[in-house]
Design an enzyme around this catalytic site. Structure first.
Site, PDB file in Angstrom:
ATOM      1  N   SER A 292     -14.667   8.380 -16.549  1.00 27.64           N
ATOM      2  CA  SER A 292     -15.556   8.678 -17.655  1.00 27.64           C
ATOM      3  C   SER A 292     -14.805   8.863 -18.974  1.00 27.64           C
ATOM      4  O   SER A 292     -14.318   7.902 -19.554  1.00 27.64           O
ATOM      5  CB  SER A 292     -16.376   9.919 -17.293  1.00 27.64           C
ATOM      6  OG  SER A 292     -17.537   9.998 -18.052  1.00 27.64           O
ATOM      7  N   ASP A 303      -6.964  -1.420 -25.393  1.00 28.28           N
ATOM      8  CA  ASP A 303      -7.522  -2.527 -26.177  1.00 28.28           C
ATOM      9  C   ASP A 303      -6.842  -2.673 -27.530  1.00 28.28           C
ATOM     10  O   ASP A 303      -6.713  -3.782 -28.060  1.00 28.28           O
ATOM     11  CB  ASP A 303      -9.026  -2.328 -26.378  1.00 28.28           C
ATOM     12  CG  ASP A 303      -9.826  -2.771 -25.164  1.00 28.28           C
ATOM     13  OD1 ASP A 303      -9.211  -3.146 -24.149  1.00 28.28           O
ATOM     14  OD2 ASP A 303     -11.079  -2.747 -25.222  1.00 28.28           O
ATOM     15  N   LYS A 317     -16.444   4.766 -14.081  1.00 27.68           N
ATOM     16  CA  LYS A 317     -17.741   5.311 -14.506  1.00 27.68           C
ATOM     17  C   LYS A 317     -17.942   4.993 -15.979  1.00 27.68           C
ATOM     18  O   LYS A 317     -17.336   5.598 -16.850  1.00 27.68           O
ATOM     19  CB  LYS A 317     -17.817   6.813 -14.285  1.00 27.68           C
ATOM     20  CG  LYS A 317     -19.154   7.392 -14.739  1.00 27.68           C
ATOM     21  CD  LYS A 317     -19.181   8.895 -14.656  1.00 27.68           C
ATOM     22  CE  LYS A 317     -20.454   9.421 -15.286  1.00 27.68           C
ATOM     23  NZ  LYS A 317     -20.467   9.247 -16.754  1.00 27.68           N
TER      24      LYS A 317
END
Length: 438
Positions: A292, A303, A317
């Site tokens: 999460s 990224d 999740k």
């Protein structure tokens, strides 16, 4: 009967805390009234003819639980102990063992132990099953009942029996309960490298990370060679704190986006100007217990090519829960959106794949202990872009870097192989950075 997975766990913990109100209520179409008539008919018949008398509160609570059980495993009605757990998750403390647990087919399964807690020091691991408390079998108890037995006044003694997959015999453990306080961030310095161990994303975790960075620089008298952000076994927490943590390592750009039911229902969150990490080489450690909010941080830094993600694949999740306070110590936890990394990836089911896969070979059970992730949960949300990487991931060759046994590594002074590997990697990166800067 096993309770919904989210109850009394910290795994489903990217939260947005908002008050309840009429604007948040879903519109009910005309067809729903026919279903409600049927519900009331069943309700009346149960009240009138069930073998034992049953009160309205019990029936209504059961109906609400059943309705939410038809959704994903992270939506739930929180009351009683569940409501207390929600408060503890974000800001509280309690007397107990520091274990995050769930119910699975009548058994109590450990999701993760909190670092420096009695359970952690006793060697309890993710995937263990608790079978006895003080010599009494707890199989078949509700999760609330089992948790109530594990909690108690700090200083009180408790004995538990655990069953660990891959072990032939149960393990008997004696512990003393302690006051378990949310300690979101711990820091230390090793080999000139700053280590930020983030245990949970509760209130002020982002500020605690910034304070940890300042303390590391102060202790060294200069910036470190690099940073290690340890998110292993961090089940998540508040979404905004995940954003604040990531912002400590980014000077610009998107951190995460949330997308709701409608195509245009998109909210994006961006980094603020300024980089407390000074752009130094960074490694993020993750494992199957990193979920999460942890995946928001790892995905954002990965990224943006701001950090190397190292370890094993995370939990997976990728959904956001909104908590609606309903009053009288009750709340509705409802999945309201999915989150995406800056490049548009959803980690739902798939998790964050590490840039460098490093197993925890100092753990003697790492090969035999079952790995537990979001995709294993019943009724989990399906990733909208489902990719099968099984063929790509298949590799039957043993990596010589990971050939050592726990005993051999311990003889070399290595207690945590993943952390040691990250330290050595950062040591090389930091030295190269210094050389290039001259």
């Amino acid at each position: 009967m096993a309770r919904p997975f989210i109850q009394a766990t910290a795994i489903a913990a990217v939260l947005a805390l908002v008050p309840a109100g009429t604007a948040a209520m879903a519109q009910v179409d005309s067809n729903a009234y026919r279903e409600l008539d049927q519900f009331m008919d069943v309700f009346a018949r149960v009240k009138a003819t069930y073998v034992d008398k049953v009160d309205d509160k019990t029936l209504i609570k059961g109906a609400i639980d059943g309705m939410l059980a038809a959704l994903d495993p992270h939506s739930a009605f929180e009351s009683g102990l569940d409501y207390d757990n929600l408060r503890i998750q974000t800001q509280g403390s309690y007397g107990g063992l520091g274990l995050t647990v769930t119910a699975e087919d009548g058994a109590v399964k450990v999701i993760s132990p909190q670092e420096d807690s009695p359970g952690y020091r006793a060697g309890i691991k993710s995937g263990d099953y608790i079978t006895h408390i003080d010599g009494k079998l707890i199989y078949g108890l509700t999760l609330d009942e089992a948790i109530t037995q594990m909690r108690g006044p700090p200083g009180s003694k408790i004995a538990i029996t655990i069953v660990r997959p891959g072990r032939d015999k149960p393990i008997e453990l004696a512990m003393v309960r302690e006051k378990i306080v949310q300690k979101p961030v711990k820091w230390e310095v090793k080999n000139g490298i700053g280590i930020l161990n983030i245990n949970t994303f509760s209130e002020n975790t982002g500020a605690a990370v910034a304070a940890g960075m300042m303390s590391i620089e102060k202790s060294l008298g200069h910036p470190p060679l690099g940073w290690i952000v340890d998110l292993r076994d961090n089940g998540g927490g508040l979404r905004d704190e995940a954003i604040n943590v990531a912002d400590n390592f980014l000077n610009y750009g998107e951190i995460v986006s949330e997308r709701g039911r409608e195509k245009g229902d998109i909210e994006r969150f961006y980094a603020k100007s300024g980089d407390p990490s000074r752009g130094l080489p960074t490694i993020v450690l993750v494992n199957s217990g990193s979920a999460s909010a942890s995946e928001i941080v790892a995905g954002a830094l990965q990224d943006h090519h701001r950090a190397l993600v190292m370890g094993i694949k995370s939990f997976g999740k990728g959904s956001v829960q909104t908590v609606l306070d309903l009053g009288n110590n009750t709340a509705l936890r409802l999945t309201t959106s999915r989150y995406y990394t800056p490049s548009g990836r959803s980690v739902q089911e798939g998790g964050i794949e590490p840039d460098i896969r490093v197993p925890q070979i100092t753990d003697p059970d790492f090969k035999t202990r079952p790995v537990f992730r979001e995709a294993d949960l019943r009724r989990h949300l399906i990733n909208e872009v489902k990719a099968d990487n099984a063929v790509l991931e298949e590799d039957t060759k043993d990596d010589p870097r990971y050939a050592g046994t726990p005993e051999q590594l311990k003889a070399k002074g290595i207690e945590d192989f993943q952390l040691d590997y990250a330290l050595k990697t950062l040591g090389r990166l930091g030295a190269a950075t210094k050389t290039a800067a001259k």
